[in-house]
Design a protein around this motif. Structure first.
Motif, PDB file in Angstrom:
ATOM      1  N   UNK A  29       0.665  -1.076   0.040  1.00 14.62           N
ATOM      2  CA  UNK A  29      -0.007   0.133   0.136  1.00 14.62           C
ATOM      3  C   UNK A  29       0.916   1.343   0.142  1.00 14.62           C
ATOM      4  N   UNK A  30       0.303   2.273  -0.431  1.00 16.82           N
ATOM      5  CA  UNK A  30       0.919   3.462  -0.533  1.00 16.82           C
ATOM      6  C   UNK A  30       0.752   4.197   0.799  1.00 16.82           C
ATOM      7  N   UNK A  57      -4.825  11.870   2.808  1.00 20.01           N
ATOM      8  CA  UNK A  57      -5.009  10.889   1.909  1.00 20.01           C
ATOM      9  C   UNK A  57      -5.086  11.515   0.247  1.00 20.01           C
ATOM     10  N   UNK A  58      -5.726  12.605   0.185  1.00 23.57           N
ATOM     11  CA  UNK A  58      -5.819  13.331  -0.990  1.00 23.57           C
ATOM     12  C   UNK A  58      -4.777  14.128  -1.280  1.00 23.57           C
ATOM     13  N   UNK A  59      -4.041  14.379  -0.383  1.00 24.66           N
ATOM     14  CA  UNK A  59      -3.020  15.366  -0.507  1.00 24.66           C
ATOM     15  C   UNK A  59      -1.862  14.433  -1.141  1.00 24.66           C
ATOM     16  N   UNK A  60      -1.460  13.510  -0.382  1.00 22.10           N
ATOM     17  CA  UNK A  60      -0.358  12.287  -0.877  1.00 22.10           C
ATOM     18  C   UNK A  60      -1.029  11.542  -2.387  1.00 22.10           C
ATOM     19  N   UNK A  61      -2.092  11.474  -2.544  1.00 23.02           N
ATOM     20  CA  UNK A  61      -2.696  10.938  -3.814  1.00 23.02           C
ATOM     21  C   UNK A  61      -2.290  11.830  -4.804  1.00 23.02           C
ATOM     22  N   UNK A  62      -2.531  13.250  -4.605  1.00 27.82           N
ATOM     23  CA  UNK A  62      -2.256  14.340  -5.704  1.00 27.82           C
ATOM     24  C   UNK A  62      -0.873  14.537  -5.791  1.00 27.82           C
ATOM     25  N   UNK A  63       0.168  13.818  -5.132  1.00 23.38           N
ATOM     26  CA  UNK A  63       1.579  14.161  -5.358  1.00 23.38           C
ATOM     27  C   UNK A  63       2.221  14.927  -4.386  1.00 23.38           C
ATOM     28  N   UNK A  64       1.228  15.687  -3.429  1.00 22.84           N
ATOM     29  CA  UNK A  64       2.075  16.668  -2.694  1.00 22.84           C
ATOM     30  C   UNK A  64       2.958  15.841  -1.734  1.00 22.84           C
TER      31      UNK A  64
END
Length: 311
Positions: free
Chosen positions: A22-23, A277-284
């Motif tokens: 998992x990421x 989770x959204x921030x990590x998924x967006x590449x931040x």
């Protein structure tokens, strides 16, 4: 495609993480009051990010023990991505610039009776009901007892709700974070007064050492609580009162309420983990390391995330 994996919280985690790769792991399996950092440590070893919704005082404040390992693995490890300490710190940070000195903070959560209540949350609360713990009062660390010091708060829409002391990470984290703070109190309460006063009465059995803890009664008490749903509603609330000295050197007070309707109250503590989770998924790339969930999400961002809820 999504893959479902079932495992026991006490089972070896390394093989599962190695297979799934998992990421990000979001740890929601409480109560955290009885857990160590094995899940977070396994995530660091695997090289994946970790976020939890813990509200246990020692657990959240102690997550920094993994900071060096998390930085070396270049992963994000965040504990307490929930109402406490994430939401509470975000609100205090938002209002703090209005004060020259912020000296007193008192806040609490009034749960809705008609809402999803889990065994883990019930066990977590019961673990400190009647037990002593420290909080900052009048500039000193003083001993209080879980679910005692009964007091009422009047909410818009909800009317009067009753509250009692709760032990949370903020009581350790905030006196250092806000140096002028002289008093900090956090409380929670049932919507149905009979249930609130009943638990208050049971807290004396623990305080007087007639019982070691109420945790063993969690399944029975949770089942009993559901029997009173028809006496309550699906509306919950959060309040915070801040006092101190304003920029004009005069006494100043700010009061803030959140009222959640339609049973949406339990969704509010989930928002920090979703936003991270959204921030990590967006590449931040948030700052790496292991820390409590402070300075990760500000109040305007949190507020925008709540717009889809009935609150």
């Amino acid at each position: 495609p999504p893959e479902a994996v079932a495992l026991h919280i006490a089972a070896p985690l390394a093989p599962v993480l190695a297979r799934c790769q998992p990421a990000l792991v979001i740890h929601t399996t409480g109560p955290f009051q009885t857990q160590d950092f094995r899940v977070a440590a396994a995530c660091i070893a695997q090289g994946c990010h970790y976020v939890d919704l813990a509200d246990a005082r020692a657990f959240v404040s102690g997550i920094t023990a993994l900071d060096s390992a998390a930085q070396a693995a270049d992963v994000l490890v965040v504990s307490g991505a929930s109402s406490v300490p994430c939401l509470t710190a975000a609100l205090i940070d938002f209002y703090r610039p209005r004060f020259a000195r912020l000296t007193d903070v008192a806040y609490g959560i009034g749960a809705a009776q008609q809402t999803n209540r889990g065994l883990a949350t019930t066990s977590a609360v019961l673990s400190y009901v009647g037990k002593p713990f420290l909080t900052r009062l009048n500039g000193q660390d003083r001993q209080v007892f879980g679910w005692q010091d009964l007091h009422a708060v009047r909410y818009p829409e909800l009317g009067q709700r009753w509250f009692g002391n709760c032990d949370i990470p903020d009581l350790t984290l905030f006196p250092a974070r806000y140096p002028d703070l002289q008093s900090i109190r956090f409380a929670a309460g049932h919507e149905v007064p009979f249930l609130h006063f009943g638990l208050w009465a049971m807290s004396w059995l623990v305080r007087l050492r007639l019982l070691p803890t109420l945790s063993a009664f969690a399944p029975a008490l949770l089942k009993l609580a559901f029997c009173f749903d028809r006496l309550g509603s699906s509306r919950s609330g959060f309040h915070i009162n801040l006092k101190g000295v304003g920029q004009n050197n005069k006494p100043m007070e700010e009061q803030f309420f959140i009222v959640a309707r339609s049973g949406h109250g339990p969704m509010i503590p989930c928002m920090p983990a979703i936003l991270l989770a959204k921030a990590l998924a967006a590449g931040q790339r948030p700052e790496r390391g292991a820390r409590p969930c402070l300075d990760r999400i500000d109040w305007p961002t949190y507020r925008n995330a709540l717009r889809g809820l009935d609150s």
